[in-house]
Design a protein around this motif. Structure first.
Motif, PDB file in Angstrom:
ATOM      1  N   PRO A   1      32.414  41.219 -14.981  1.00 37.83           N
ATOM      2  CA  PRO A   1      32.930  42.104 -13.935  1.00 37.83           C
ATOM      3  C   PRO A   1      32.591  41.564 -12.552  1.00 37.83           C
ATOM      4  N   SER A   2      33.294  42.027 -11.518  1.00 38.75           N
ATOM      5  CA  SER A   2      32.968  41.535 -10.185  1.00 38.75           C
ATOM      6  C   SER A   2      31.548  41.980  -9.848  1.00 38.75           C
ATOM      7  N   GLY A   3      30.819  41.091  -9.195  1.00 34.19           N
ATOM      8  CA  GLY A   3      29.424  41.381  -8.906  1.00 34.19           C
ATOM      9  C   GLY A   3      28.484  40.943 -10.022  1.00 34.19           C
TER      10      GLY A   3
ATOM     11  N   ARG B   1      26.734  39.513 -17.019  1.00 29.02           N
ATOM     12  CA  ARG B   1      26.665  40.891 -16.547  1.00 29.02           C
ATOM     13  C   ARG B   1      25.372  41.045 -15.771  1.00 29.02           C
TER      14      ARG B   1
ATOM     15  N   HIS C   1      38.790  36.191 -14.408  1.00 28.39           N
ATOM     16  CA  HIS C   1      38.667  37.510 -15.027  1.00 28.39           C
ATOM     17  C   HIS C   1      39.823  37.739 -15.991  1.00 28.39           C
TER      18      HIS C   1
END
Lengths: 248, 215
Positions: free
Chosen positions: A49-51, A224, A209
């Protein structure tokens, strides 16, 4: 092939890589101790995921940012302890980048764009052009040599950017969402080229992604919260896993 | 799965015998849905009973041939024209599993999601490699080109399907993370995965997710 890879040195090796931004209450752990090796002939996709730390990983691997702790070894050189000069040379000679927005220089033709990193490395313009043409030819892009970026489609520009990333002896290509601005058909052809370059001996990291593009990779690493939570392996790459485990 | 219509489609190109139909069916679909000869003969018997195919003598080697009838042809073209029924979604084990895992005591739903994501991406890697091979075969213009194209389309369907599953899993995870945050944090942090970065113990938030769903 896995047997052969096993005995090879990784092109890129990340050792307990940590990157922390800020300190105290505002401290953010972008990466929390990443171990990753990429061997010649291997394309590794990084998803999350972004981040989750995908882009941080890529900028550290390319020497564009400095880790808080841990090592980044490119072609046997630890870039975290290398001098600025060594690092600059390594970035010119060993590492190629491919970005979402192609980053070709608009005033230069495809061949000139591809030749540029070699020229910056002090090679004569003629030699640099010859190797650029050879690289374009090898990737089936010979007909684009004299076109300017605005005369090429997005997919063509991205393929030229891959040629630029891997011109000369450079074997490490770091691609950050290279298909982001492309339609899925064109994105596919860009991935096919990246795959082919890795099959020909380059090592690549692909941050994406898009599961469909990640599926072109030999390995898919899931990040993650700055840690690797999981990774897939190609069914016939088991010995590669063992080789890697032994190396760590 | 419509083996019936698959066989009718193959017979439309001329009389064929049982094991030949099986071979051609598998070649078109890349053995994605393997048939056994028994299934083929059972299906042929039903098609014959319904008047959609008829026995058509034997070939030189003594195989019993079947031919499509006019009624069979009508049925076949109606099949092509009629959309596949989507009114009753097929039972999906993964959806059922995740539905059951929401709020289930002792179940880490993010671990369930990740292990499925691993398997799904792995399958996509395999399909993608097969696709690269199929694509090379089609582009080289080698023999059986029509079968290669058909196989390519089937493979791409599998890739799209696994892709949809992977995206849905990503979505489920993001959704669960967002729902597990207190409302004020949710408003302050529109991007769920970044919010996740500051919630280091996601598993402990599962029961809360379940409650907020029920409430």
């Amino acid at each position: 092939m896995p047997e052969q890879r096993k005995s090879q040195q990784p092109v890129l090796q990340l050792d307990r890589l940590v990157r922390t931004h800020g300190s105290g209450a505002t401290e953010v752990h972008a990466l929390r101790g990443i171990d990753l090796s990429v061997f010649p002939g291997e394309l590794v996709a990084v998803m999350g995921p972004s981040g989750s730390g995908k882009s941080t990983l890529l900028t550290l691997a390319g020497g564009l940012d400095t880790p808080s702790s841990g090592r980044v070894v490119v072609e046997g050189t630890d870039i975290t302890t290398a001098s600025r000069r060594q690092l600059a040379a390594l970035r010119r000679r060993s590492i190629g980048y491919v970005f979402q927005d192609y980053n070709l220089i608009p005033a230069l033709t495809a061949a000139e764009n591809v030749a540029l990193p070699r020229e910056l490395d002090g090679i004569s313009a003629r030699k640099a052009r010859a190797s650029a043409l050879a690289a374009l030819e090898e990737m089936g892009l010979g007909q684009l040599a004299d076109r300017f970026p605005d005369e090429m489609s997005g997919g063509q520009q991205q393929r030229v950017a891959i040629a630029r990333a891997l011109v000369g002896d450079r074997r490490l290509v770091l691609a950050d969402e290279p298909t982001g601005a492309l339609d899925s058909e064109t994105g596919e052809s860009v991935l096919a080229l990246l795959r082919a370059r890795c099959d020909a001996g380059a090592a690549g990291i692909l941050v994406t992604h898009e599961p469909r593009f990640a599926a072109w990779a030999d390995r898919v690493v899931f990040l993650r919260d700055g840690s690797v939570v999981d990774e897939t392996l190609r069914s016939h790459a088991d010995s590669l896993l063992h080789g890697q485990a032994a190396g760590q | 799965m419509s083996i019936r219509h698959g066989l009718l489609a193959l017979l439309e190109r001329g009389p064929r015998y049982g094991s030949q139909l099986r071979t051609e069916f598998e070649s078109r679909t890349g053995s994605t849905w393997p048939l056994n000869v028994g299934q083929v003969y059972t299906t042929l018997a039903r098609l014959e009973r319904d008047g959609l195919v008829a026995p058509d003598g034997e070939d030189a080697a003594g195989h019993t041939l079947y031919a499509i009838t006019d009624a069979g042809r009508t049925e076949l073209f109606q099949w092509y024209e009629r959309p596949v029924d989507r009114a009753n979604p097929p039972r999906d084990e993964l959806s059922i599993k995740l539905a059951m895992a929401v709020g289930a005591p002792g179940v880490d739903i993010r671990a369930v999601i990740q292990s499925q994501r691993h398997a799904t991406i792995k399958a996509m890697q395999d399909y993608t490699r097969l696709k690269a091979t199929a694509l090379a075969a089609v582009e080289s213009g080698r023999s059986h080109e029509r079968d290669d194209v058909a196989w390519l389309l089937v493979l791409e369907q599998l890739i799209f399907q696994t892709e949809a599953e992977a995206r849905w899993l990503d979505h489920c995870e993001a959704r669960l993370v967002r729902l597990s945050l207190p409302a004020d944090r949710r408003a302050a942090e529109p991007e769920p995965p970044q919010a996740a970065a500051e919630t280091p113990a996601p598993t402990t938030t599962q029961p809360r997710t379940a409650r907020s769903r029920r409430g």
